[in-house]
Structure formats: C-alpha cells, structure tokens
Design an enzyme around this catalytic site. Structure first.
Site, PDB file in Angstrom:
ATOM      1  N   HIS A 279      63.028  -2.463 -52.960  1.00  0.00           N
ATOM      2  CA  HIS A 279      64.021  -1.924 -53.893  1.00  0.00           C
ATOM      3  C   HIS A 279      65.024  -1.023 -53.166  1.00  0.00           C
ATOM      4  O   HIS A 279      64.637  -0.202 -52.348  1.00  0.00           O
ATOM      5  CB  HIS A 279      63.283  -1.138 -54.982  1.00  0.00           C
ATOM      6  CG  HIS A 279      64.174  -0.474 -55.980  1.00  0.00           C
ATOM      7  ND1 HIS A 279      65.100  -1.166 -56.730  1.00  0.00           N
ATOM      8  CD2 HIS A 279      64.281   0.828 -56.365  1.00  0.00           C
ATOM      9  CE1 HIS A 279      65.737  -0.318 -57.528  1.00  0.00           C
ATOM     10  NE2 HIS A 279      65.269   0.903 -57.320  1.00  0.00           N
ATOM     11  N   ASN A 300      68.862   6.462 -58.340  1.00  0.00           N
ATOM     12  CA  ASN A 300      68.375   5.123 -58.659  1.00  0.00           C
ATOM     13  C   ASN A 300      69.398   4.415 -59.554  1.00  0.00           C
ATOM     14  O   ASN A 300      70.403   5.025 -59.961  1.00  0.00           O
ATOM     15  CB  ASN A 300      67.008   5.251 -59.356  1.00  0.00           C
ATOM     16  CG  ASN A 300      66.153   4.005 -59.189  1.00  0.00           C
ATOM     17  OD1 ASN A 300      66.641   2.948 -58.784  1.00  0.00           O
ATOM     18  ND2 ASN A 300      64.878   4.115 -59.513  1.00  0.00           N
TER      19      ASN A 300
END
Ligand SMILES: *[C@@H]1O[C@H](CO)[C@@H](O)[C@H](O)[C@H]1NC(C)=O
Ligand SMILES: *[C@@H]1O[C@H](CO)[C@@H](O)[C@H](O)[C@H]1NC(C)=O
Ligand SMILES: *[C@@H]1O[C@H](CO)[C@@H](O)[C@H](O)[C@H]1NC(C)=O
Length: 348
Positions: A279, A300
């Site tokens: 990720h 994020n």
C-alpha cells in the site's frame, strides 16, 4: 463506587438485548457512512464483516488499555469490508519488477548527520500538503494519490500555491508506463509518466472518478511537472528522515496487512510486519511520541474516518517496520516557466 458503575451498566443493559444493540449500531453505521447495498445477501455479507471488524477492534483496544499495544483501532467507513476484500480493493501498490534503488544519489554533497536534523517535522502544518482524499473501495489507486501528494509538495516548494493534483490523470494515463489503473500501480511509474508527458493536471481540471477511463489529459489544466524521480536509499530510515526533513513529503509503500485498516490513533507497530509492501502512503513528517517513541507521520488516502482525520503515525527507527523505508521516492523538479494556471505565492 466501582459497584455502582457496574450496576448502572447492568441496568442499562437490561433494557436492550445485545442483538438489539448490534442492530442499532449497524443502522447507525449505515446512516453515518451512507452505506447502501444492492441486495439482502450483499447487506448480510457487509454486516457480518462489520460485526467481525467490531469484535477485532474491541479486542485490540482491550490490549491497548492493558499497555500491550502502541495504537488504538476503531471503526471507519470501510468497516463493512472483510479483511480480504479490503486488501484487494484498497492496497494497490505493485512495485515495478526492475525498480532500482537508489536510482540516483540522495545528495551530491555530504549527508548531514541525523543529529543535525530537526527532531520533528510536519509538512502538513507548514502548508505543503492538500486535504485528505478518499480513493474509495472501487479503485486501488493509493499509488496515484501518494504520487500526486509528493508532487504537490514539490510544486509548492518551487513557490507555487498548493493545489491538489489529479490522481485520475495518473490512473488513466500512466498505463503506458506499466501501471494498471484501479488495479495497481507504482509511484515511480507515475512520476515517469508526468516527466514524459511534461505535465500533470490539477484535480480541479481532471477530477477523481474512482474507475478506469480513457486518458483525458488537458494541457491547459496542467499544474504539476517533474523531471524524473529519486529513490531514497532503500531500507534506511536515516536516509528517509534526511529526505523528509530536507526535501518534503515523500511517497512510500508499506505492508498494510492485518489491522492497519482499523488504525485510529497512537503509533502503529506490528512486530510481524514484513517488507513485502502492498500500500502506498505519503510520509509528510516525523517526530517522537512521549509514550510510544519515534514515529513517521503519514497521510493516507482512505478518507477522514480512517486514523486521525486521515493521518496516521507509524513506528520509526524500529527496524524499518512494515517496510516504510523500503520503497520511498520523490519526484525532482527543475525550475520551469509558469503555466497559465499556476499561481505564484507571494512570499512576503
Ligand atoms: C488549450 O488552450 C488553447 C488556447 O486557449 C486552445 O487553443 C486549446 O484548444 C485548448 N486545449 C484544450 C484541450 O482545451
Ligand atoms: C543510511 O543513510 C545514511 C544517510 O544517507 C548513511 O550515512 C548511512 O551510511 C546509510 N546506511 C546504510 C546501511 O546504508
Ligand atoms: C502484522 O503483519 C502481518 C504480516 O503482514 C499480518 O499477517 C498480521 O495480521 C499483522 N498483525 C496485525 C495485528 O495486524
């Protein structure tokens, strides 16, 4: 005192059964996040995932309360996804097979000793980071948001007004460089696309759609550019610290398996985390938490219900936990002429 509290809880509990309470929580979740499901079966599946996630969060937070964990977890808008569904829909970093590290030396001159660096850095607080985005569970475009975020910071450093850059532009157009849109991608390939294309649109010009589409780059909406990228000395948290301190926000990748998806606050540390990264995130700073020690500050792309309004802290100087320093890179920019849309900042 203790007993009266317990008694009150028992009395309150007597009015609604655990199932009623769970029903209410589920209804509240759906309302809060405007969750809709196509069928009864689909909702049943979502609810089952929600209940499992809820239990996992409660168990983890008990361990946190006992001092066994360094971070809290919590429910967020993605808590109706089972862990495997979450991973396949949200974690789209896929490094280029021949990714070279480092592609270029970090610095020409002597690197400063870590001791000379500021002990704390937060580019978001300094105005080099745009608002938190939500890639949604329809598109594993984390890599595009991390790349756009790193570029936004560097464009700002060249003296232009901070402006969100288009992740959709990267999703649709960097396929030429091996990225696979909403399936997966590599931040470096995104930087390569921007270099060869000689520009990246602003988010305003080319808004996010959370799906694959044809490339619709509009030269008139260009707000970012780069002249290639630099890989941070791999697996080296000192090199990453120097880069973050001196260059700006850096795109990184992490092993985001397990309960990283439920992170709420504190410093994320997972003793069994690997450097098989899945990720992309944007490292926007670092610091030291009084209780939990050194951390990286990350932005994020899972909306603002994840973490602390979309941001998180991850363990720093603990053996490259979750591989945060394994695939860190940033675009480098020579000075350029302004495009029509770029607005120079008045620095006085
Ligand atoms: C960009 O702007 C120029 C000059 O105004 C115009 O001729 C051109 O058609 C525009 N291109 C696009 C893709 O809109
Ligand atoms: C890590 O990076 C620092 C700063 O560039 C450098 O001084 C050090 O030698 C590197 N360590 C390793 C093991 O490469
Ligand atoms: C820690 O990381 C490992 C490896 O990715 C993963 O399998 C595990 O679920 C994680 N632990 C927690 C508590 O998330």
């Amino acid at each position: 005192m203790m007993w009266s509290v317990v008694l009150l809880c028992l009395l309150a509990g007597a009015r609604a059964s655990p199932l009623q309470l769970l029903n209410e929580e589920w209804t509240a979740f759906k309302l809060q996040h405007d969750a809709r499901y196509g069928s009864v079966a689909e909702e049943a599946r979502a609810r089952e995932a929600f209940e499992n996630n809820r239990l996992a969060v409660a168990r983890h937070n008990q361990r946190y309360a006992l001092g066994l964990e360094s971070y809290r977890t919590g429910l967020n808008k993605y808590s109706d996804l089972a862990p495997a569904d979450f991973a396949s829909r949200m974690n789209g970093f896929q490094p280029h097979a021949r990714r070279q590290r480092p592609a270029r030396p970090l610095r020409r001159g002597a690197a400063p000793a870590a001791g000379d660096l500021p002990g704390h850095k937060d580019w978001a607080a300094e105005g080099y980071v745009t608002s938190v985005k939500d890639q949604t569970s329809d598109c594993a475009s984390c890599w595009a948001f991390a790349a756009a975020g790193a570029l936004e910071g560097q464009v700002r450093r060249k003296g232009y007004k901070i402006e969100p850059l288009s992740a959709q532009n990267l999703v649709d157009c960097s396929t030429k460089f091996g990225n696979e849109g909403c399936k997966c991608g590599d931040t470096n390939r995104a930087f390569m696309y921007v270099y060869v294309n000689a520009g990246l649109d602003s988010e305003d010009t080319y808004p996010y759609e959370a799906r694959d589409g044809p490339c619709r780059y509009d030269i008139n909406g260009t707000y970012g550019w780069d002249d290639g990228f630099i890989d941070v000395n791999a697996d080296n948290e000192t090199a990453l610290q120097i880069t973050v301190a001196e260059v700006g926000p850096v795109a990184a990748a992490i092993d985001a398996n397990g309960n990283f998806k439920d992170y709420k606050s504190g410093v994320y540390y997972n003793a069994t985390c690997t450097t098989t990264v899945t990720h992309s995130v944007l490292v926007v700073g670092y610091g030291t938490d009084e209780r939990e020690g050194d951390y990286w500050l990350i932005k994020n792309s899972w909306g603002t219900t994840w973490g602390e309004a979309g941001y998180g802290k991850m363990a720093r100087n603990r053996d490259n936990n979750c591989g945060i320093a394994s695939f860190a890179s940033y675009p480098y920019l020579y000075d350029r002429m302004m495009t029509r849309h770029q607005t120079m900042i008045n620095n006085n």
